[in-house]
Structures are given as C-alpha cells and as structure tokens.
Design an enzyme around this catalytic site. Structure first.
Site, mmCIF file in Angstrom:
data_model
loop_
_atom_site.group_PDB
_atom_site.id
_atom_site.type_symbol
_atom_site.label_atom_id
_atom_site.label_comp_id
_atom_site.label_asym_id
_atom_site.label_seq_id
_atom_site.Cartn_x
_atom_site.Cartn_y
_atom_site.Cartn_z
ATOM 1 N N ASP A 166 0.800 -1.252 0.000
ATOM 2 C CA ASP A 166 0.000 0.000 0.000
ATOM 3 C C ASP A 166 0.823 1.287 0.000
ATOM 4 O OD1 ASP A 166 -2.113 -1.729 0.229
ATOM 5 O OD2 ASP A 166 -2.755 -1.067 2.212
ATOM 6 N N ASP A 382 -8.572 -7.273 9.377
ATOM 7 C CA ASP A 382 -8.018 -6.108 8.670
ATOM 8 C C ASP A 382 -8.052 -4.860 9.530
ATOM 9 O OD1 ASP A 382 -7.637 -7.330 6.070
ATOM 10 O OD2 ASP A 382 -9.816 -7.435 5.993
HETATM 11 C C1 BGC Z 1 -1.709 -5.766 10.062
HETATM 12 C C2 BGC Z 1 -0.507 -6.553 10.532
HETATM 13 C C3 BGC Z 1 -0.747 -8.025 10.328
HETATM 14 C C4 BGC Z 1 -1.139 -8.293 8.895
HETATM 15 C C5 BGC Z 1 -1.467 -9.744 8.644
HETATM 16 C C6 BGC Z 1 -2.045 -6.113 8.637
HETATM 17 O O1 BGC Z 1 -3.216 -5.477 8.267
HETATM 18 O O2 BGC Z 1 -1.475 -4.396 10.197
HETATM 19 O O3 BGC Z 1 -0.292 -6.281 11.876
HETATM 20 O O4 BGC Z 1 0.381 -8.758 10.666
HETATM 21 O O5 BGC Z 1 -2.243 -7.513 8.527
HETATM 22 O O6 BGC Z 1 -2.623 -10.135 9.283
#
Ligand code: BGC
EC number: 3.2.1.-
Length: 450
Positions: A166, A382
């Site tokens: 992103d 998320d």
């Molecule tokens: C989060 C991370 C996480 C990843 C996988 C991201 O959206 O910010 O902390 O490890 O997703 O789940």
C-alpha cells in the site's frame, strides 16, 4: 563406501560455502514454510468446530502463509514491554530449516511492513514509526532483518520478501490525505523502499516483490501510468537499478478476484461503463498484472520479472456466487448479476462480508506470473470494527471508519463499508471471519482427514 562418505561430505561443504545462485522464479521446485504460530491458531479453531466444517478448516493448515514483520518487535517476537508473544524471525528461519527436505529448497514468504507514517490513507494499520522516523526504519528494522537474512546458515532458504504493501500506491491516489501528502513531500516512502531493496537485494537468497495495489484501486488509466512511473523510478534509483527486483505483487490482503469468469462477454455498452467498474478497464488481477508486466518491461525492467497475486481471500464462493453470466442486456444489471466479487463497491477493503479463501498457492499459474501466494493469513482481521479499543502490543493501530459495519464507504458514501461486525484489531485472530472464509472458499475446501 568410504568414497561415498567423502563425496557426501564434499557436497555438503560445497553447499554450505556456495549457496545456490539466484534463480529466476524462487517458487519453482520448492516446498514452502508453514508458520507454526498460524497453523496453531487454525488447528485450535478446527478442533473446536464440529463436523465437516472443522475438517475443512483443518485443511488450511497445509497451505503456506506469509510471516508479517509488522513491527520492530516482530523481529524478536516481543511486545512493547519486552514480553515474548510470538516466534522471532530467527525462530521462524530455524523452523524453516527444520521443515526443509534434503536436496530441495524451501521458500520463506514474508512481508516488510513498517515504513514511517505507515498506512497513510487509513488508520487500521498505522505503524509504530511516526512521520520523520526514517533513520529508525533503517537502523532498527531493515538493518537487523538484513543481518539475520545474511546469516550463512540460512543461505539455503529462498526468502521471498513482499515490500511495503500500500505504500507507493498511496502516493498515487491519496495525496489529498495530509498524512500521504507528507509521505510524498518528505520522500520517506520512496527512501524507505529503496533502502529495503538495496539491503535485501545484496543477499543472493532474498527475492523482492514490490506491491502494486490491486486492479480495483489503480486500474484506471489516470492511475495506472503514474503508478508505473513512480514505482519504476523508485526501482531505477536503487544501487542495482532495474535488476533490484524479482517482480511485483498485487491484491495483498485484498479480495479482488484473479479472474472474473462471467463478466467479459457483453455486447452493447462497454463493461467498464458499469457503475461497479466506473470506467476502470481492469476487472480482475490476471488482466491487471499482465498489463503491469508489459508496462514495467517497457520501462526497462528485465523480462525475467514475475508477478504474484495474494489469493488468500479472493475466492468468492458460497451460495451467492453466480454460476453463469447474466442474460440481461442492461450493463449494470449484467455486471451485478454476473460478477463473483459480491462487494457493493470495489473500494471496500476491511473484513469484507462474503469473501472466501481463493486459489490455493500455486507456481506459474499464468505466463509471467511466478505464483499465487497467501500473503494475508486467512482469519487475521483487517482492522477493529469499533472505536476506543486499544491493542496493547501495537497501540498505533487505530479505528478506521471503513471497518465500521454501520458506516458508509468514506470515499463513496452511497455504498456501505461491507465490513463484518465484531472484528478485533488488524492482524488479530477473527474467528467468525475465518469460519466464513472457509465456508465461502472457492475452489471449495473439501472435508477429509489429513
Ligand atoms: C496488520 C498486521 C498483520 C497483517 C497480517 C495487517 O493489516 O497491520 O499487523 O500482521 O495484517 O494479518
């Protein structure tokens, strides 16, 4: 017998001293690392779930998912107060060595995700390093990781690094958000990505893939070209220039399908004129990433680059999946009745209702695609669905309105967010989402003993 022994010692020594040369596609001919932390989480829920659904859940333990290095503490596996909460990076790599089969390479898929001022257009995954913290990023995050990856003991692991999801895409479309404007004007995202690429490319068993958002974000003609220019320029500005990267990745943590099987044939108005596509010419990841491949090669990147797509959550199976194309002659009805992507709007990204596990990880699914991989571990949230909840291990994580099930889509208020209720903070286990992802998997997961 004795000669055999000498020979095998010689071969072992040669392997240790001369790691394999960099290969074109790191996924070919390998097994893949299974993260015990993730597998443990899935097993727990599978065991607690009766019947065939529990068996389907258990199948998920057999597929590799990425390890996210989403904080400096993730390198040591510790929380903010120093308590051990997860496996460290070295423990992951040591376990990968233990899982490695003799004579066969193993891939270790990981995500580099800790830029200063991270997630500038949203709040759910804001990072620990504030704007201005590029030196910390270099010395406390990338530096220590690169040192670990350089340990000769890990030379036989093919480390596949997804670089900063992103980040650069946010500099293309979201500059009206002040945090993204700062990320752009300070140059911190570009500098951080270049630093990560420089450090990681020096290690011959590390393979880097740069994030390209997804088709529903950057597919418009007005974004596609600027994305290619920004990212190609960033890569050209590294020490090894166009040779720095091994490829690109799309749909990280996304739910955009690899292929929309039923929307393509329509006579009358162009498909892209439907409200759902809003003149975006790319309806799926295979068409988008194929076009990206051509665009980057035209920019001077080597033709050996390969594309990855995160397919962990873009399956869209279950009872609401269309099985044929609509017969409607009106473009909106046709698209809405034919598309497998059931989101009300393609900008919905947080804990989307209806999504299912997608294609299983596979090598070379299409020409110029190195692999489909599972980057977002299915079942990890998320973003939190309610305000005022703090994640003690990662207090920078915030509440984003796009994760509020009762709110409307921030940029397109005529649509709902389509976010699930009851979600914990980003990265935390979300049991209800895992259940739905398994139920809506496409291709379906079949129950059966492992
Ligand atoms: C989060 C991370 C996480 C990843 C996988 C991201 O959206 O910010 O902390 O490890 O997703 O789940």
């Amino acid at each position: 017998m004795f000669t055999m022994l000498i020979l095998s010692i010689l071969i072992k020594t040669a392997q240790a001293v001369f790691p394999e040369p960099r290969v074109d596609n790191p996924f070919v001919g390998t097994t893949s690392y299974l993260n015990p932390d993730y597998v443990g989480q899935v097993k727990k829920q599978a065991t607690q779930t009766a019947g065939s659904l529990g068996e389907e859940m258990a199948q998920v333990t057999t597929y590799p998912t990425a390890v996210w290095m989403d904080r400096i503490g993730a390198i040591t596996g510790t929380s903010a107060d120093g308590t051990k909460i997860a496996m460290s990076l070295r423990e992951h790599l040591d376990t990968a060595l233990a899982q490695k089969l003799p004579g066969k390479p193993i891939t270790f898929l990981m995500v580099v995700y800790n830029l200063p001022n991270r997630d500038c257009h949203a709040l759910a995954s804001n990072g620990e390093i504030p704007h201005g913290g590029i030196e910390r990023y270099k010395t406390e995050y990338i530096g220590p990781m690169a040192e670990i990856f350089s340990d000769p003991k890990y030379a036989d692991i093919r480390i596949v690094a997804v670089i900063e999801p992103d980040s650069l895409p946010n500099l293309v479309t979201n500059l009206s958000t002040p945090a993204c404007a700062k990320a752009k004007s300070s140059g911190e995202y570009v500098e951080g990505v270049q630093y990560a690429l420089n450090k990681l490319h020096q290690i011959s068993n590390v393979y880097t893939y740069v994030d390209l958002g997804h088709s529903g974000w950057l597919g418009w003609d007005s974004s596609f070209g600027p994305t290619v220019t920004l990212i190609a320029d960033t890569i050209k500005g590294t020490q090894a220039g166009v040779n720095t990267v091994d490829g690109f990745v799309s749909n990280t943590s996304g739910s955009t399908p690899v292929v929309e099987p039923f929307v393509k044939e329509f006579t009358g108005s162009p498909i892209r004129s439907a409200d759902f596509y809003d003149w975006n010419p790319y309806v799926d990841e295979v068409s988008y990433m194929s076009a990206m491949y051509d665009a980057f090669v035209a920019e001077g990147l080597p033709s050996r680059i390969g594309m990855l797509v995160d397919t962990s959550r873009n399956g869209w199976g279950g009872p609401n999946r269309p099985t044929v194309a609509s017969t409607s002659t009106e473009v909106n009805t046709f698209v809405d009745e034919s598309r497998i992507d059931r989101r009300p709007h393609r900008g919905g990204w947080c804990n989307q209702i209806g999504m299912g596990i997608g294609e299983r990880p596979v090598v070379e699914p299409y020409e110029h695609f190195d692999a489909f991989v599972w980057i977002k571990p299915p079942g990890e949230s998320d973003g939190v669905s309610e305000a005022d909840i703090v994640d003690p291990d990662d207090p920078a994580k915030g509440f984003d309105g796009m994760c509020d099930p009762n709110a409307t889509n921030r940029d397109n208020p005529q649509y709902s967010t389509n976010a699930m209720a009851g979600a914990p903070h980003a990265g935390r286990w979300f049991a209800e989402q895992f259940r739905v992802l398994v139920e809506n998997a496409y291709p379906p997961l079949s129950p059966g003993q492992l």
